[in-house]
Design an enzyme around this catalytic site. Structure first.
Site, PDB file in Angstrom:
ATOM      1  CD  GLU A 237      20.763  -3.236   5.176  1.00 23.66           C
ATOM      2  OE1 GLU A 237      20.710  -1.988   4.769  1.00 23.66           O
ATOM      3  OE2 GLU A 237      21.145  -3.491   6.251  1.00 23.66           O
TER       4      GLU A 237
ATOM      5  CD  GLU B 259      24.752  -5.412   6.803  1.00 23.49           C
ATOM      6  OE1 GLU B 259      24.554  -4.199   7.427  1.00 23.49           O
ATOM      7  OE2 GLU B 259      24.767  -5.579   5.569  1.00 23.49           O
TER       8      GLU B 259
HETATM    9  O1  IFM Z   1      26.911  -0.012   5.390  1.00 26.36           O
HETATM   10  C1  IFM Z   1      25.544  -0.384   5.553  1.00 26.36           C
HETATM   11  C2  IFM Z   1      25.514  -1.465   4.695  1.00 26.36           C
HETATM   12  O2  IFM Z   1      25.655  -1.266   3.336  1.00 26.36           O
HETATM   13  C3  IFM Z   1      24.168  -1.988   4.873  1.00 26.36           C
HETATM   14  N1  IFM Z   1      23.552  -2.193   6.388  1.00 26.36           N
HETATM   15  C4  IFM Z   1      23.692  -0.916   7.082  1.00 26.36           C
HETATM   16  C5  IFM Z   1      25.262  -0.635   7.019  1.00 26.36           C
HETATM   17  C6  IFM Z   1      25.336   0.651   8.185  1.00 26.36           C
HETATM   18  O3  IFM Z   1      24.840   1.772   7.592  1.00 26.36           O
END
Ligand code: IFM
Length: 441
Positions: free
Chosen positions: A166, A351
């Protein structure tokens, strides 16, 4: 849950994801201070000033945590390795850190799980933060040194290696919006961080290739930018948001350029000769990771400085984070990635998940909203595959409730509940529902 393995192509991987600082317990094993430790120690930044020093104590409990993954019938585990654990001062290797990831890798493989490693999920060593962190070009090169050290130890056993998790959060959320470490709100810092994090990706790719690594890529997050109305101003504000959030990184990495709507505000603040880095940044990758959670409704705000926008609270159902549930956005980004950027390259939903205010009642945690969330996003993924995206896996975020950054331990994303007093793990009903869906052929 209303899906089964048979709904997905042969070999499609189901997994769960975590990240080092959020679960390991950064206080153990000689790990060095990170910018998250100092950010959390500064009043007002993190709920109850919580930090990752103990977290889920995964450092000592990884064997039983991996059993939970295995027992759910999952195929793969996405985890991250911490720069500050491997190099506490940002440059000197900590053998204890390497040994931990060596043991963890063996334990993942011993359970027949595929290890999906992420090299940077935000543990910038404080010693490098002192030198400007991601505002400093040199940080990208130091990152390459860490990549070499950890890859030398475990790289050959990885099924997949992602460079950065990210980059939008590492740069924009942290240097423009000030919500994550280092908590800046400065456009010059932002432009530099947005470029240098891409350069760190490129530098890592160069080092990984030199070490003979395959299946290397990057994990990007996407958020659907919905214009608040059809007015020309709102449409333009949403297009700029889309460029800053959803195009800057993927276009940089796959096409070696930045979108004009974003450059229109950032260009004056970019580091000198940034164009010379674009070849390093855009070298071929082997896969794209897509993280997706929600949408954002964007309106033009003439009173605000560039990018002249504000967010509007939307009407859809929301998670504990206050994020609207919008599975159509996942379909949008998977198909757009394939169509506009990566073609037939493998894509992973690296994710996706939701936070909910889960409570233990009579020893159990009932989370039907999470089950519906997962079903809807699995179906969006299935539809994206039918529409031509080469999606090869889906990782639920997260295996465990964990340290949710500025929200401390308050927001619960896990399939497995963690009692942060006793550290006891209790699988939620979504865990059992996913297990049952995966066991259906
Ligand atoms: O917890 C985070 C993760 O570290 C990165 N992506 C989003 C998740 C939820 O906010």
């Amino acid at each position: 849950m209303d899906f089964s393995r048979a709904d997905f192509p042969d070999g499609f991987l189901f997994g769960a994801a975590t990240a080092a600082y959020q679960i390991e317990g950064h206080g153990f094993g000689g790990a060095g201070s990170t910018h998250w430790d100092t950010f959390a120690a500064t009043p007002g930044n993190v709920v109850r000033a919580e930090n990752g020093s103990l977290a889920c104590d995964h450092y000592h409990r990884y064997e039983t945590d991996l059993d939970l993954l295995k027992d759910a019938g999952l195929d793969a585990y996405r985890f991250s390795t911490s720069w500050a654990r491997v190099m506490p001062d940002g440059k000197t290797v900590n053998p204890e850190g390497l040994d931990f990831y060596d043991r963890l890798t063996d334990a993942i493989l011993a359970r027949g799980l595929q290890p999906f490693q992420t090299l940077y999920h935000w543990e910038l060593p404080s010693a490098l933060a002192d030198q400007g962190g991601w505002m400093n070009r040199d940080t990208a090169l130091r990152f390459g040194d860490y990549v070499e050290a950890i890859t030398d130890k475990i790289g050959s056993r990885m099924a997949s290696i992602a460079t950065i998790n990210e980059p939008w959060c590492v740069s924009y959320l942290s240097h423009f919006l000030g919500h994550h470490a280092p908590g800046l709100r400065d456009i010059r810092a932002t432009a530099r961080a947005m470029h240098h994090i891409n350069l760190a990706h490129g530098e890592a790719m160069t080092r990984l290739r030199a070490q003979g690594m395959k299946n290397c890529g990057i994990v990007l997050n996407f958020e659907y930018a919905q214009a608040a109305s059809n007015s020309a101003d709102d449409l333009a504000a949403a297009a700029t948001q889309d460029a800053l959030y959803n195009k800057w990184f993927i276009q940089g990495v796959t096409q070696g350029s930045y979108p004009k709507e974003a450059l229109s505000g950032l260009e004056p603040h970019m580091p000198a000769n940034w164009q010379d880095d674009m070849t390093t940044i855009s070298q071929p990758i082997d896969f794209l990771g897509v993280n997706y959670y929600t949408r954002n409704i964007i309106a033009h705000d003439p009173t605000a400085a560039w990018p002249h926008q504000k967010s509007i609270v939307g009407p859809l159902d929301k998670t504990q984070m206050g994020w609207e549930i919008y599975p159509q956005g996942l379909h949008h980004f998977l198909t757009r990635a394939a169509r506009d950027y990566v073609g037939d390259l493998p894509i992973f939903v690296s994710e996706n998940g939701m936070a909910w205010d889960d409570h233990v009642e009579n020893g159990a945690i009932h989370d039907p909203a999470r089950q519906q969330f997962i079903t809807d996003h699995m179906n969006a993924t299935k539809d994206a595959i039918a529409d031509g995206a080469n999606v090869q896996g889906f990782f639920y975020w997260s295996l465990l409730d964990n340290f949710e950054w500025a929200f401390g331990y308050e927001k619960r994303f896990g399939m497995v509940h963690v009692d942060f007093e006793t550290l006891q793990r209790t699988p939620k009903t979504s865990y059992y529902a996913l297990k049952s869906a995966l066991s259906r052929v």
